[in-house]
Design an enzyme around this catalytic site. Structure first.
Site, short mmCIF file in Angstrom:
data_model
loop_
_atom_site.label_atom_id
_atom_site.label_comp_id
_atom_site.label_asym_id
_atom_site.label_seq_id
_atom_site.Cartn_x
_atom_site.Cartn_y
_atom_site.Cartn_z
N TYR A 97 21.70 -6.66 -1.12
CA TYR A 97 20.83 -5.74 -0.38
C TYR A 97 19.35 -5.88 -0.75
O TYR A 97 18.60 -4.92 -0.66
CB TYR A 97 21.31 -4.29 -0.56
N CYS A 124 0.84 -1.20 0.00
CA CYS A 124 0.00 0.00 0.00
C CYS A 124 0.87 1.25 0.00
O CYS A 124 0.90 2.00 0.99
CB CYS A 124 -0.91 -0.02 1.21
#
Ligand code: LLP
Length: 432
Positions: free
Chosen positions: A385, A355
């Site tokens: 990463y 969201c």
């Protein structure tokens, strides 16, 4: 070739991405052992075997898992850790403590104790308080530990602002203020609890130019000279950090030798001129070893056309498994892995399921016509990463990691379950 197309399907290190998705589910992190080994080979050829008295300490923050640490151990590498958690992972994988180097700008007392208990190889001191803590712990435990000092050479490397660390205004290391630095070095030299090995710098990450390294080396050499002249002490070790850039989209591929050769030439020249033996030279690459070895696989869900604006293809992962586009605005490449031999006909924006409007993995990615629900989408170069910065945002489980090598695949990190997401949650008495 690590990536190839067979019968219209993208294969990675000999494994069909479709089969991987069927077997392990999506979203999925896939790591190619062959690719990692190629990087280690390159490092051996252009650094470890070429120059004596050198070490590679893989910065495991880039991708920290017991399997990766095991691989480093088998391949004769050292590792760099930055937390008790990484140290614990390494020790749990059976990695020898004396081959571990400990970095970090705010090592906790408990982490330092843990490191010293294990018999850590090096601690890279980042503040005056740290030496005090190390001395106190070593006195208590009757130990002595090898240390280096991290200096910030005042160099601004060209990379994203969040990942440059060599400039003076940085939370890392010691700025070059001689009235602070030299008394500090003197204390370390005189301390019965530490062995002062030398200096360390790390100027940043995803650096594609060798010039900032050469500038930092200049600063470091001038301090080594000052330590020699003012404190009559010969530094035994130089740590040049990591930061060597990886290829994500259209960056020019820079071999390690592009960075290492001029640096080594400069250091060798300095020591030759002074008629002194070379110190140990250490590098700490993280990203450059694992970035290109990783691929993320997702299943396409909703495809939404905003007429006259753009088409969104939403996948079953996104910023929880790869925060990098949202955090650093960095670009990735990818393809529809099950339609790998079809010509690209349109552009879509590949977004995640969170969201957040910023949850975009690839903007305007060229794909074949009619990308649709159920297609498999692969994002390339996600080995560094991605998993290590993954979160449970929106309570999405962290995906599994699979290691692949020449057609063989094996899970190295299990997919998190919903039960695991709530397992540390408690409903307190006062709400019952
Ligand atoms: N040594 C030290 C002391 C470091 O702080 C780092 C990375 C490395 C070595 C390894 O750097 P590499 O070779 O991986 O560039 N999360 C960011 C990267 C942060 C890097 C932090 N330090 C990203 O996703 O781009």
């Amino acid at each position: 070739m690590i990536k190839e197309i067979k019968d219209g399907v993208l294969c990675f290190d000999g494994c069909s991405t479709l089969e991987l998705a069927q077997k392990f589910g999506t979203p999925l992190y896939v790591m190619s052992e062959t690719s990692i080994l190629e990087k280690f080979d390159e490092l051996r050829k252009c650094f470890l075997d070429k120059y004596p008295n050198t070490r590679v300490a893989y910065a495991c923050k880039a991708f920290c898992s017991m399997a990766m640490i095991k691989l480093c151990e088998r391949e004769g590498m050292c590792i760099d850790v930055v937390s008790g958690g990484e140290l614990f992972t390494a020790i749990s994988a059976g990695f020898p403590a004396e081959r571990i180097e400990f970095n970090g700008n705010n090592k906790l007392y408990s982490e330092l104790e843990m490191a010293i208990d294990y018999g850590i190889g090096r601690i890279i001191i980042d503040s005056p308080l740290e030496l005090k803590m190390i001395e106190e712990i070593c006195e208590k435990k009757n130990k002595k530990v090898k240390v280096l000092y991290r200096i910030t050479p005042g160099i601004k490397a060209d990379s994203h602002d969040y990942i440059v660390t060599g400039k003076k205004d940085s939370k890392f290391g010691f700025p070059i203020d001689e009235d602070v630095l030299y008394p500090e070095f003197e204390r370390a030299i005189d301390s019965p609890y530490v062995e002062f090995m030398g200096l360390h710098f790390h100027i940043g990450s995803q650096i594609l130019d060798n010039d900032p390294y050469l500038q930092a080396v200049e600063v470091m050499l001038s301090h080594i000279k000052d330590i020699r002249e003012k404190l009559s002490y010969e530094v035994k070790e130089i740590n040049l950090g990591g930061g060597f850039g990886a290829v994500y989209t259209d960056e020019e591929k820079k071999p390690y030798s592009y960075f290492i050769d001029p640096i080594m030439a400069r250091i060798q020249n300095e020591y030759k001129e002074n008629n002194l033996p070379m110190p140990s030279i250490v590098i700490e690459p993280g990203r450059s070893i694992v970035a290109e070895a990783g691929m993320s696989l997702y299943t396409v869900g909703n495809v939404k056309e905003i007429r006259g604006v753009r088409k969104y293809a939403a996948v079953d992962g996104g910023m929880p498994d790869n925060i990098r586009p949202a955090l650093y605005q960095c670009a990735y490449d990818g393809m529809v892995a099950n339609k790998a031999d079809l010509p690209n006909k349109e552009k879509v924006t590949v977004c995640g399921k969170c969201c957040e409007s910023g949850d975009i993995l690839i903007r305007d990615c060229c794909v074949p016509e009619n990308i649709s629900r159920g297609d498999l989408f692969a994002v390339f170069s996600t080995g560094a990463y991605g998993y290590s910065m993954a979160s449970n945002y929106n309570s999405n489980p962290i995906p599994a990691v699979v290691l692949v090598k020449q057609g063989i695949s094996e899970i190295i990190v299990k997919r998190q379950s919903y039960d695991e997401i709530i397992e540390r949650n408690l409903i307190p008495q006062m709400l019952k």
